[in-house]
Write a protein that holds these residues in place. Sequence first.
Motif, PDB file in Angstrom:
ATOM      1  N   TYR A 250      -0.960   3.467   4.546  1.00  0.00           N
ATOM      2  CA  TYR A 250      -0.491   2.565   5.596  1.00  0.00           C
ATOM      3  C   TYR A 250      -0.457   3.283   6.944  1.00  0.00           C
ATOM      4  O   TYR A 250      -0.940   2.765   7.947  1.00  0.00           O
ATOM      5  CB  TYR A 250       0.902   2.037   5.235  1.00  0.00           C
ATOM      6  CG  TYR A 250       1.533   1.199   6.317  1.00  0.00           C
ATOM      7  CD1 TYR A 250       1.125  -0.103   6.544  1.00  0.00           C
ATOM      8  CD2 TYR A 250       2.532   1.728   7.134  1.00  0.00           C
ATOM      9  CE1 TYR A 250       1.695  -0.871   7.543  1.00  0.00           C
ATOM     10  CE2 TYR A 250       3.109   0.976   8.132  1.00  0.00           C
ATOM     11  CZ  TYR A 250       2.685  -0.328   8.335  1.00  0.00           C
ATOM     12  OH  TYR A 250       3.245  -1.074   9.342  1.00  0.00           O
ATOM     13  N   GLU A 251       0.090   4.498   6.976  1.00  0.00           N
ATOM     14  CA  GLU A 251       0.175   5.246   8.229  1.00  0.00           C
ATOM     15  C   GLU A 251      -1.206   5.618   8.747  1.00  0.00           C
ATOM     16  O   GLU A 251      -1.458   5.573   9.949  1.00  0.00           O
ATOM     17  CB  GLU A 251       1.028   6.497   8.041  1.00  0.00           C
ATOM     18  CG  GLU A 251       2.492   6.172   7.890  1.00  0.00           C
ATOM     19  CD  GLU A 251       3.355   7.394   7.623  1.00  0.00           C
ATOM     20  OE1 GLU A 251       2.808   8.481   7.336  1.00  0.00           O
ATOM     21  OE2 GLU A 251       4.586   7.245   7.699  1.00  0.00           O
ATOM     22  N   ARG A 252      -2.126   5.982   7.850  1.00  0.00           N
ATOM     23  CA  ARG A 252      -3.495   6.319   8.249  1.00  0.00           C
ATOM     24  C   ARG A 252      -4.177   5.103   8.867  1.00  0.00           C
ATOM     25  O   ARG A 252      -4.839   5.197   9.901  1.00  0.00           O
ATOM     26  CB  ARG A 252      -4.270   6.807   7.029  1.00  0.00           C
ATOM     27  CG  ARG A 252      -5.558   7.499   7.335  1.00  0.00           C
ATOM     28  CD  ARG A 252      -6.262   8.074   6.099  1.00  0.00           C
ATOM     29  NE  ARG A 252      -5.390   8.496   5.018  1.00  0.00           N
ATOM     30  CZ  ARG A 252      -5.361   7.919   3.812  1.00  0.00           C
ATOM     31  NH1 ARG A 252      -6.167   6.929   3.518  1.00  0.00           N
ATOM     32  NH2 ARG A 252      -4.543   8.356   2.883  1.00  0.00           N
ATOM     33  N   GLU A 253      -3.998   3.959   8.242  1.00  0.00           N
ATOM     34  CA  GLU A 253      -4.609   2.719   8.719  1.00  0.00           C
ATOM     35  C   GLU A 253      -4.051   2.315  10.089  1.00  0.00           C
ATOM     36  O   GLU A 253      -4.812   1.980  10.995  1.00  0.00           O
ATOM     37  CB  GLU A 253      -4.334   1.615   7.691  1.00  0.00           C
ATOM     38  CG  GLU A 253      -5.131   0.365   7.881  1.00  0.00           C
ATOM     39  CD  GLU A 253      -4.863  -0.617   6.752  1.00  0.00           C
ATOM     40  OE1 GLU A 253      -4.387  -1.728   7.051  1.00  0.00           O
ATOM     41  OE2 GLU A 253      -5.139  -0.275   5.584  1.00  0.00           O
TER      42      GLU A 253
ATOM     43  N   ARG B 241      -4.138   1.964  16.154  1.00  0.00           N
ATOM     44  CA  ARG B 241      -3.556   2.341  17.446  1.00  0.00           C
ATOM     45  C   ARG B 241      -4.568   3.076  18.312  1.00  0.00           C
ATOM     46  O   ARG B 241      -4.656   2.869  19.513  1.00  0.00           O
ATOM     47  CB  ARG B 241      -2.312   3.219  17.252  1.00  0.00           C
ATOM     48  CG  ARG B 241      -1.101   2.433  16.862  1.00  0.00           C
ATOM     49  CD  ARG B 241       0.150   3.312  16.954  1.00  0.00           C
ATOM     50  NE  ARG B 241       1.103   2.861  15.977  1.00  0.00           N
ATOM     51  CZ  ARG B 241       1.361   3.465  14.826  1.00  0.00           C
ATOM     52  NH1 ARG B 241       0.772   4.578  14.511  1.00  0.00           N
ATOM     53  NH2 ARG B 241       2.251   2.964  13.993  1.00  0.00           N
ATOM     54  N   LYS B 242      -5.323   3.969  17.692  1.00  0.00           N
ATOM     55  CA  LYS B 242      -6.343   4.745  18.411  1.00  0.00           C
ATOM     56  C   LYS B 242      -7.412   3.800  18.976  1.00  0.00           C
ATOM     57  O   LYS B 242      -7.823   3.922  20.126  1.00  0.00           O
ATOM     58  CB  LYS B 242      -6.975   5.771  17.495  1.00  0.00           C
ATOM     59  CG  LYS B 242      -7.958   6.706  18.183  1.00  0.00           C
ATOM     60  CD  LYS B 242      -8.598   7.646  17.187  1.00  0.00           C
ATOM     61  CE  LYS B 242      -7.883   8.968  17.213  1.00  0.00           C
ATOM     62  NZ  LYS B 242      -8.552   9.979  16.385  1.00  0.00           N
TER      63      LYS B 242
ATOM     64  N   THR C 278       0.844  -1.184   0.000  1.00  0.00           N
ATOM     65  CA  THR C 278       0.000   0.000   0.000  1.00  0.00           C
ATOM     66  C   THR C 278       0.885   1.241   0.000  1.00  0.00           C
ATOM     67  O   THR C 278       2.073   1.162   0.294  1.00  0.00           O
ATOM     68  CB  THR C 278      -0.897   0.044   1.257  1.00  0.00           C
ATOM     69  OG1 THR C 278      -0.069   0.064   2.419  1.00  0.00           O
ATOM     70  CG2 THR C 278      -1.817  -1.150   1.313  1.00  0.00           C
ATOM     71  N   SER C 279       0.286   2.379  -0.290  1.00  0.00           N
ATOM     72  CA  SER C 279       1.066   3.613  -0.235  1.00  0.00           C
ATOM     73  C   SER C 279       1.394   3.931   1.214  1.00  0.00           C
ATOM     74  O   SER C 279       0.694   3.520   2.134  1.00  0.00           O
ATOM     75  CB  SER C 279       0.282   4.772  -0.864  1.00  0.00           C
ATOM     76  OG  SER C 279      -0.821   5.105  -0.048  1.00  0.00           O
TER      77      SER C 279
END
Length: 50
Positions: A35-38, A43-44, A30-31
């Motif tokens: 990836y960081e958004r997911e 984590r949240k 993935t981009s």
Amino acid sequence: MIINGKKIKAKDLAKQAGLSRSTVIKCYGTSREEYERETAGKRKLTFNLR
């Protein structure tokens, strides 16, 4: 995966980076932004469930 014109296996790249093979595959699948958004969402959710 091809890096600098060389084929590198996810297993070898993971070993060099100190990550698991599955993490390397997910990162390249993935981009980076997606990836960081997911992962931030995961984590949240984990934090809120504690």
